[in-house]
Design an enzyme around this catalytic site. Structure first.
Site, PDB file in Angstrom:
ATOM      1  N   TYR A  75     -15.281  98.720 -29.820  1.00 46.60           N
ATOM      2  CA  TYR A  75     -14.110  99.561 -29.524  1.00 46.60           C
ATOM      3  C   TYR A  75     -13.792 100.490 -30.702  1.00 46.60           C
ATOM      4  O   TYR A  75     -13.602 101.698 -30.534  1.00 46.60           O
ATOM      5  CB  TYR A  75     -12.927  98.645 -29.215  1.00 46.60           C
ATOM      6  N   LEU A 134     -19.039  90.507 -33.341  1.00 42.66           N
ATOM      7  CA  LEU A 134     -20.361  91.109 -33.126  1.00 42.66           C
ATOM      8  C   LEU A 134     -21.430  90.059 -32.841  1.00 42.66           C
ATOM      9  O   LEU A 134     -22.287  90.247 -31.976  1.00 42.66           O
ATOM     10  CB  LEU A 134     -20.747  91.953 -34.352  1.00 42.66           C
ATOM     11  N   ARG A 175      -2.742 104.029 -14.028  1.00 32.37           N
ATOM     12  CA  ARG A 175      -1.709 103.122 -14.566  1.00 32.37           C
ATOM     13  C   ARG A 175      -1.572 103.328 -16.075  1.00 32.37           C
ATOM     14  O   ARG A 175      -2.262 104.161 -16.671  1.00 32.37           O
ATOM     15  CB  ARG A 175      -2.077 101.669 -14.278  1.00 32.37           C
ATOM     16  N   GLY A 228     -10.254 104.330 -20.900  1.00 31.86           N
ATOM     17  CA  GLY A 228     -10.858 103.552 -21.982  1.00 31.86           C
ATOM     18  C   GLY A 228     -10.817 102.082 -21.622  1.00 31.86           C
ATOM     19  O   GLY A 228      -9.973 101.650 -20.822  1.00 31.86           O
ATOM     20  N   ASN A 278     -10.810  96.636 -36.634  1.00 31.58           N
ATOM     21  CA  ASN A 278     -10.103  95.452 -36.131  1.00 31.58           C
ATOM     22  C   ASN A 278     -11.121  94.355 -35.823  1.00 31.58           C
ATOM     23  O   ASN A 278     -12.124  94.621 -35.169  1.00 31.58           O
ATOM     24  CB  ASN A 278      -9.326  95.822 -34.858  1.00 31.58           C
ATOM     25  N   ILE A 299      -0.973 104.097 -19.841  1.00 30.07           N
ATOM     26  CA  ILE A 299      -0.764 105.331 -20.605  1.00 30.07           C
ATOM     27  C   ILE A 299      -1.185 106.544 -19.783  1.00 30.07           C
ATOM     28  O   ILE A 299      -0.518 107.582 -19.803  1.00 30.07           O
ATOM     29  CB  ILE A 299      -1.548 105.240 -21.943  1.00 30.07           C
ATOM     30  N   LYS A 317     -13.827 104.553 -30.839  1.00 30.83           N
ATOM     31  CA  LYS A 317     -12.604 105.329 -31.097  1.00 30.83           C
ATOM     32  C   LYS A 317     -12.724 106.139 -32.392  1.00 30.83           C
ATOM     33  O   LYS A 317     -12.077 107.191 -32.532  1.00 30.83           O
ATOM     34  CB  LYS A 317     -11.391 104.406 -31.136  1.00 30.83           C
TER      35      LYS A 317
HETATM   36  P1  NAP Z   1      -5.511 100.664 -18.967  1.00 30.91           P
HETATM   37  O1  NAP Z   1      -4.169 100.227 -18.501  1.00 30.91           O
HETATM   38  O2  NAP Z   1      -6.626  99.681 -18.939  1.00 30.91           O
HETATM   39  O3  NAP Z   1      -5.924 101.964 -18.115  1.00 30.91           O
HETATM   40  C1  NAP Z   1      -7.164 102.596 -18.287  1.00 30.91           C
HETATM   41  C2  NAP Z   1      -7.581 103.179 -16.956  1.00 30.91           C
HETATM   42  O4  NAP Z   1      -8.887 103.792 -17.133  1.00 30.91           O
HETATM   43  C3  NAP Z   1      -7.730 102.108 -15.883  1.00 30.91           C
HETATM   44  O5  NAP Z   1      -7.177 102.542 -14.673  1.00 30.91           O
HETATM   45  C4  NAP Z   1      -9.243 101.968 -15.798  1.00 30.91           C
HETATM   46  O6  NAP Z   1      -9.696 101.474 -14.538  1.00 30.91           O
HETATM   47  C5  NAP Z   1      -9.680 103.404 -16.031  1.00 30.91           C
HETATM   48  N1  NAP Z   1     -11.116 103.444 -16.292  1.00 30.91           N
HETATM   49  C6  NAP Z   1     -11.888 102.507 -16.893  1.00 30.91           C
HETATM   50  N2  NAP Z   1     -13.175 102.858 -16.841  1.00 30.91           N
HETATM   51  C7  NAP Z   1     -13.233 104.043 -16.170  1.00 30.91           C
HETATM   52  C8  NAP Z   1     -14.305 104.883 -15.784  1.00 30.91           C
HETATM   53  N3  NAP Z   1     -15.564 104.563 -16.040  1.00 30.91           N
HETATM   54  N4  NAP Z   1     -14.015 106.026 -15.110  1.00 30.91           N
HETATM   55  C9  NAP Z   1     -12.728 106.361 -14.825  1.00 30.91           C
HETATM   56  N5  NAP Z   1     -11.664 105.575 -15.158  1.00 30.91           N
HETATM   57  C10 NAP Z   1     -11.921 104.422 -15.834  1.00 30.91           C
HETATM   58  O7  NAP Z   1      -5.458 101.243 -20.465  1.00 30.91           O
HETATM   59  P2  NAP Z   1      -4.208 101.715 -21.354  1.00 30.91           P
HETATM   60  O8  NAP Z   1      -3.711 100.545 -22.125  1.00 30.91           O
HETATM   61  O9  NAP Z   1      -3.265 102.535 -20.567  1.00 30.91           O
HETATM   62  O10 NAP Z   1      -4.996 102.642 -22.415  1.00 30.91           O
HETATM   63  C11 NAP Z   1      -5.290 104.006 -22.149  1.00 30.91           C
HETATM   64  C12 NAP Z   1      -6.060 104.561 -23.347  1.00 30.91           C
HETATM   65  O11 NAP Z   1      -5.318 104.347 -24.546  1.00 30.91           O
HETATM   66  C13 NAP Z   1      -7.418 103.914 -23.573  1.00 30.91           C
HETATM   67  O12 NAP Z   1      -8.348 104.888 -24.004  1.00 30.91           O
HETATM   68  C14 NAP Z   1      -7.139 102.913 -24.690  1.00 30.91           C
HETATM   69  O13 NAP Z   1      -8.295 102.621 -25.426  1.00 30.91           O
HETATM   70  C15 NAP Z   1      -6.123 103.679 -25.505  1.00 30.91           C
HETATM   71  N6  NAP Z   1      -5.241 102.838 -26.338  1.00 30.91           N
HETATM   72  C16 NAP Z   1      -4.364 101.964 -25.782  1.00 30.91           C
HETATM   73  C17 NAP Z   1      -3.525 101.197 -26.623  1.00 30.91           C
HETATM   74  C18 NAP Z   1      -2.491 100.231 -26.072  1.00 30.91           C
HETATM   75  O14 NAP Z   1      -1.734  99.647 -26.852  1.00 30.91           O
HETATM   76  N7  NAP Z   1      -2.399 100.033 -24.768  1.00 30.91           N
HETATM   77  C19 NAP Z   1      -3.627 101.321 -28.002  1.00 30.91           C
HETATM   78  C20 NAP Z   1      -4.552 102.221 -28.520  1.00 30.91           C
HETATM   79  C21 NAP Z   1      -5.340 102.985 -27.681  1.00 30.91           C
HETATM   80  P3  NAP Z   1     -10.186  99.901 -14.437  1.00 30.91           P
HETATM   81  O15 NAP Z   1      -9.108  99.054 -14.954  1.00 30.91           O
HETATM   82  O16 NAP Z   1     -10.468  99.680 -13.018  1.00 30.91           O
HETATM   83  O17 NAP Z   1     -11.403  99.781 -15.310  1.00 30.91           O
END
Ligand code: NAP
Length: 436
Positions: A343, A287, A207, A280, A337, A209, A347
């Site tokens: 986090y 903290l 799902r 991620g 942040n 990104i 990162k």
């Molecule tokens: P998301 O919707 O939570 O999707 C992340 C996916 O990774 C989920 O399907 C999750 O599964 C999976 N995942 C978690 N732990 C895992 C593991 N141990 N092994 C394999 N898959 C795993 O996240 P997103 O918002 O699309 O973000 C994607 C990336 O972009 C992340 O690295 C995030 O830190 C980074 N990011 C996002 C934003 C933003 O605005 N959204 C901003 C900056 C950076 P579960 O949900 O079941 O754990």
């Protein structure tokens, strides 16, 4: 997700009140669609350094029209500043841009080409960064500005990067400095499908990104292995099906994850060309209130897993020659942040991984990172209204980005033509004010 504030701005009475309060209005960004021309208007090219000829050739190859300033309605302003060597030389920036800036079309592009800031020209070349960052803040209507530094001898590695920063694929990338060095770049037969014949693996692909990355890499021709935790199996299968790829249920933190992934890729595909570490998680808490478990699980998923999986794929050459590793960092890892020490540390560590491995992978393979800012996902949709609106507006484009904006940036880094792009961290944040 609907942009509530933009909906209000579309209603005349509400718009009058909101604009009086000084809330910035967002211009819909031009985003890439297959077959779309590179630019939405002619390009104006200036400057007289060693990169001008390459820039003009790349524009012509991409079918863009190059016209002089009188034409007006420019889709892009490209200035080769690679020969600027003294403070006095910087005046040429003023002379080129000042008369033509107002003619830049909506979602227009400003690109300054420079050299690494070294030796006698270091002062002038470093100055370009301040110029571009500030100009990006002055541009309106979805226009962006970038600085592309090209090392001596890397002129032939510029194609993929110049095409990316000029095109609608870079819609939400603003005020970035990209470094292009000499690498092994291969121009694709078809620039619309640069990843044809390549195998890519995307973690966290069920799902958000990750799904957008899988779709974009598949659109660009890659065969995509979509990886996610077993609990996301159904959603993962849907994404894999939609992109014509395959699903791999794997927890990247499992003890045998690295071995399982390497064997899977070697046995089913004979290796891999593109690895995207997207999976991620967040475990936000200050903290003093954070549990050990919240620290440990986050580090395991966000940092230890990308490092271990990358090392395992390098051992035994599962990552083939011409391979590309792309990591997903975050603006938090750059700016910090509150409530995100775990986090942000993970990162920032990802950026360290990229910087440490880039020289190891050169010249045949590369590793880079994207650092997204506010991207419209389920995560950001769940934020309280005012936090969300503030996050969305606090950038030069006055709006949130979309998952596809991150995916397009990754697709550029993954291209066989991006061999000179190594060790870069590119923010996909619309020039967010935090940590800018
Ligand atoms: P998301 O919707 O939570 O999707 C992340 C996916 O990774 C989920 O399907 C999750 O599964 C999976 N995942 C978690 N732990 C895992 C593991 N141990 N092994 C394999 N898959 C795993 O996240 P997103 O918002 O699309 O973000 C994607 C990336 O972009 C992340 O690295 C995030 O830190 C980074 N990011 C996002 C934003 C933003 O605005 N959204 C901003 C900056 C950076 P579960 O949900 O079941 O754990």
């Amino acid at each position: 997700m609907a942009d509530t504030l933009q909906q209000l701005l579309d209603s005349p009475p509400a718009r009058a009140v909101i604009t009086r309060l000084g809330v910035p209005e967002a211009t819909p960004l031009r985003r890439y669609e297959p077959g779309q021309p590179l630019l939405d208007g002619p390009a104006l090219v200036g400057g007289g350094g060693r990169l001008r000829a390459a820039a003009e050739r790349i524009l012509a190859d991409a079918g863009a029209e190059i016209r002089d300033a009188e034409a007006g309605g420019q889709g892009a302003l490209v200035f080769d500043a690679s020969d600027l060597a003294s403070p006095a030389d910087l005046r040429r920036l003023y002379e080129f841009f000042h008369p033509v800036l107002r003619r830049l079309r909506p979602s227009g592009r400003v690109v300054v080409l420079g050299a690494p800031p070294e030796g006698g020209a270091a002062v002038a070349q470093r100055a370009l960064e301040g110029f571009v960052r500030s100009l990006a803040k002055e541009l309106r209507r979805g226009a962006t500005a970038q600085l592309v530094r090209v090392a001596e001898g890397a002129e032939d590695d510029l194609d993929a990067t110049l095409r990316f920063v000029l095109s609608a694929r870079s819609a939400y990338v603003d005020a970035q400095t990209v470094c292009v060095g000499p690498g092994e770049s291969t121009a694709p037969d078809d620039w619309e499908r640069p990843l044809a014949g390549r195998v890519a693996v995307v973690t966290g692909a069920s799902r958000g990104i990750g799904a957008a990355i899988a779709e974009t890499l598949a659109r660009d021709g890659a065969e995509v292995v979509c990886l996610d935790v077993p609990v996301q199996g159904a959603a993962l299968a849907r994404v894999a099906n939609d992109v014509g790829g395959s699903a791999l249920q794997l927890d990247v933190t499992a003890v045998d994850a690295a071995d399982s992934l390497r064997s899977h890729l070697l046995e089913r595909h004979g290796g891999v060309d593109v690895v995207v570490h997207n999976a991620g998680i967040t475990r936000d808490r200050t903290l003093a209130r954070m549990s050990e478990a919240e620290w440990d699980v986050l580090m395991a998923v966000n940092l230890a897993a990308p490092q271990r999986l990358t090392e395992a794929l390098l051992e035994g050459d599962a990552l083939r020659a011409g391979g590309r590793v792309v990591c997903v960092s975050s603006m938090s890892g750059i700016a910090g942040n509150r409530g995100q020490v775990n986090y942000a540390a993970s990162k920032a560590g990802i950026i360290g991984l990229v910087q440490a491995l880039a020289p190891v992978l050169a010249p045949t393979r590369t590793i880079n990172a994207v650092a997204p800012g506010f991207i419209e996902t389920e995560m950001t949709a769940a934020m309280p209204f005012f936090t969300r609106e503030a996050g969305r507006r606090m950038n030069s484009l006055a709006q949130g980005g979309r998952p596809v904006d991150v995916a397009e940036t990754i697709a550029w880094m993954a291209s066989p033509a991006s061999g000179g792009v190594n060790g870069n961290v590119v923010r996909v944040c619309g020039q967010n004010l935090l940590g800018a």
